[in-house]
Design a protein around this motif. Structure first.
Motif, PDB file in Angstrom:
ATOM      1  N   TRP A 103       0.862  -1.177   0.000  1.00 62.52           N
ATOM      2  CA  TRP A 103       0.000   0.000   0.000  1.00 62.52           C
ATOM      3  C   TRP A 103       0.899   1.226   0.000  1.00 62.52           C
ATOM      4  O   TRP A 103       1.798   1.336   0.835  1.00 62.52           O
ATOM      5  N   LYS A 104       0.649   2.150  -0.924  1.00 58.95           N
ATOM      6  CA  LYS A 104       1.481   3.342  -1.019  1.00 58.95           C
ATOM      7  C   LYS A 104       0.619   4.586  -1.166  1.00 58.95           C
ATOM      8  O   LYS A 104      -0.381   4.569  -1.880  1.00 58.95           O
ATOM      9  N   PHE A 105       1.042   5.648  -0.496  1.00 59.30           N
ATOM     10  CA  PHE A 105       0.482   6.974  -0.735  1.00 59.30           C
ATOM     11  C   PHE A 105       1.628   7.876  -1.143  1.00 59.30           C
ATOM     12  O   PHE A 105       2.710   7.847  -0.547  1.00 59.30           O
ATOM     13  N   SER A 106       1.409   8.679  -2.161  1.00 56.82           N
ATOM     14  CA  SER A 106       2.474   9.550  -2.652  1.00 56.82           C
ATOM     15  C   SER A 106       1.926  10.907  -3.050  1.00 56.82           C
ATOM     16  O   SER A 106       0.854  11.013  -3.652  1.00 56.82           O
ATOM     17  N   LEU A 107       2.700  11.948  -2.713  1.00 58.59           N
ATOM     18  CA  LEU A 107       2.342  13.302  -3.122  1.00 58.59           C
ATOM     19  C   LEU A 107       2.684  13.555  -4.588  1.00 58.59           C
ATOM     20  O   LEU A 107       2.109  14.437  -5.228  1.00 58.59           O
ATOM     21  N   GLY A 108       3.644  12.807  -5.111  1.00 57.34           N
ATOM     22  CA  GLY A 108       4.033  12.899  -6.510  1.00 57.34           C
ATOM     23  C   GLY A 108       3.876  11.548  -7.173  1.00 57.34           C
ATOM     24  O   GLY A 108       3.464  10.576  -6.541  1.00 57.34           O
ATOM     25  N   ARG A 155       2.733 -12.072  -8.689  1.00 55.98           N
ATOM     26  CA  ARG A 155       2.711 -10.611  -8.663  1.00 55.98           C
ATOM     27  C   ARG A 155       2.155 -10.104  -7.339  1.00 55.98           C
ATOM     28  O   ARG A 155       1.169 -10.642  -6.835  1.00 55.98           O
ATOM     29  N   PRO A 156       2.782  -9.081  -6.784  1.00 56.10           N
ATOM     30  CA  PRO A 156       2.255  -8.514  -5.532  1.00 56.10           C
ATOM     31  C   PRO A 156       0.948  -7.779  -5.793  1.00 56.10           C
ATOM     32  O   PRO A 156       0.703  -7.304  -6.907  1.00 56.10           O
ATOM     33  N   ASP A 157       0.124  -7.703  -4.777  1.00 57.36           N
ATOM     34  CA  ASP A 157      -1.109  -6.922  -4.855  1.00 57.36           C
ATOM     35  C   ASP A 157      -0.770  -5.499  -4.416  1.00 57.36           C
ATOM     36  O   ASP A 157      -0.290  -5.291  -3.297  1.00 57.36           O
ATOM     37  N   VAL A 158      -0.968  -4.535  -5.288  1.00 58.87           N
ATOM     38  CA  VAL A 158      -0.494  -3.166  -5.057  1.00 58.87           C
ATOM     39  C   VAL A 158      -1.656  -2.181  -5.066  1.00 58.87           C
ATOM     40  O   VAL A 158      -2.500  -2.210  -5.976  1.00 58.87           O
ATOM     41  N   ARG A 159      -1.710  -1.323  -4.056  1.00 55.16           N
ATOM     42  CA  ARG A 159      -2.660  -0.206  -4.027  1.00 55.16           C
ATOM     43  C   ARG A 159      -1.862   1.078  -3.875  1.00 55.16           C
ATOM     44  O   ARG A 159      -1.047   1.209  -2.949  1.00 55.16           O
ATOM     45  N   ILE A 160      -2.068   2.020  -4.782  1.00 52.12           N
ATOM     46  CA  ILE A 160      -1.371   3.305  -4.732  1.00 52.12           C
ATOM     47  C   ILE A 160      -2.398   4.426  -4.724  1.00 52.12           C
ATOM     48  O   ILE A 160      -3.291   4.473  -5.584  1.00 52.12           O
ATOM     49  N   ILE A 161      -2.293   5.304  -3.740  1.00 51.62           N
ATOM     50  CA  ILE A 161      -3.122   6.506  -3.681  1.00 51.62           C
ATOM     51  C   ILE A 161      -2.242   7.686  -4.070  1.00 51.62           C
ATOM     52  O   ILE A 161      -1.214   7.940  -3.444  1.00 51.62           O
TER      53      ILE A 161
END
Length: 279
Positions: A103-108, A155-161
């Motif tokens: 799980w990732k959150f990124s400003l860019g 494959r990994p399960d990926v969530r990006i905000i």
């Protein structure tokens, strides 16, 4: 990462270079012959063998094919790329490489979703100097190498905000930004990817000063990693990891749904194309 030589651990880059030289000599080729037959510059190949330079992973794929070495060089490259990063980030990358859920959150736009040209522009910013071109190229190669994580089996399960700010700060090059938006549009439809946009309309939130990543391993263990204001921190304490997971849940609640996020990205892409057609 590397082997122990004279009581010291050999760098991954040195192991890769030694393997490159061994394969070339085993094939009975000089550097000049190798350069002529592969199309790569002789001095560039020499620096790869001496461990002075980190290539793009595609170069290793080409040389694996040339030598009939399977994926030997790619596997050595995957270890060597860690040399380009600071110690704490290396530890995070090792955990990222084996994570089953991310799980990732990124400003860019995060490194995992950057195109090569966009990554090069980001890395050629204020921290780069006139004579740091080679450093930039090594960082670009290492960053793009991380994207292999999204293709590994299983494959990994990926969530990006993505904060909306990521979509409102374009690259200097119109073509680079167009390609980056197209890449985000494609990524939003990958089967192992959930991509969401956190719109400005959601208001102020508690991660406005940096990024957050939460990783889960196959055994269920989890870590969090935070970056911001020039600092980074790997979090392993279970209680603190849980707090960061809950804070991510709150961001997800504020974000657009995956389908609405895809529509949002496409709208930004349409706006960009309209602006370029009618400056």
């Amino acid at each position: 990462m590397g082997e122990v030589v004279d009581g010291k651990r050999e760098s991954g880059r040195a192991v890769l270079g030694r393997t490159l030289k061994f394969l070339r000599e085993q094939a009975g080729k000089s550097l000049g012959q190798l350069a002529e037959e592969t199309g790569y510059d002789k001095s560039y190949l020499s620096r790869l063998e001496s461990g002075e330079r980190l290539s793009k992973v595609t170069v290793m794929e080409d040389l694996d094919g040339y030598y009939g070495a399977g994926d030997l060089l790619v596997r050595h490259w995957q270890a060597a790329r860690f040399d380009a990063f600071k110690d704490q980030y290396k530890e995070f990358m090792e955990l990222e490489a084996t994570a089953r859920v991310m799980w990732k959150f990124s400003l860019g736009v995060p490194g995992l979703l950057q195109t090569e040209d966009f990554a090069r522009e980001v890395l050629s910013g204020a921290q780069a100097t006139a004579d740091s071109g080679e450093w930039v190229e090594e960082q670009v190669a290492a960053r793009l190498g991380r994207q292999y994580l999204l293709q590994q089996k299983p494959r990994p399960d990926v969530r990006i905000i993505l904060d909306e700010a990521a979509l409102r700060r374009p690259a200097a090059s119109s073509q680079t930004w167009n390609d980056q938006l197209l890449h985000l549009e494609a990524a939003a439809m990958w089967p192992n990817m959930t991509l969401q946009v956190l719109p400005f309309s959601a208001g102020a939130h508690h991660h406005m000063t940096g990024s957050l990543t939460v990783l889960w391993q196959q055994d269920g263990s989890a870590v969090a990693y935070k970056e911001g204001n020039g600092c980074s921190r790997l979090i392993e304490d279970p209680d603190e990891v849980l707090r960061n997971r809950l804070s991510y849940d709150r961001l997800r609640d504020l974000a657009l749904s995956p389908s609405d996020s895809l529509k949002f990205i496409r709208a930004v892409l349409k706006e960009h194309k309209h602006h370029e057609a009618h400056p």
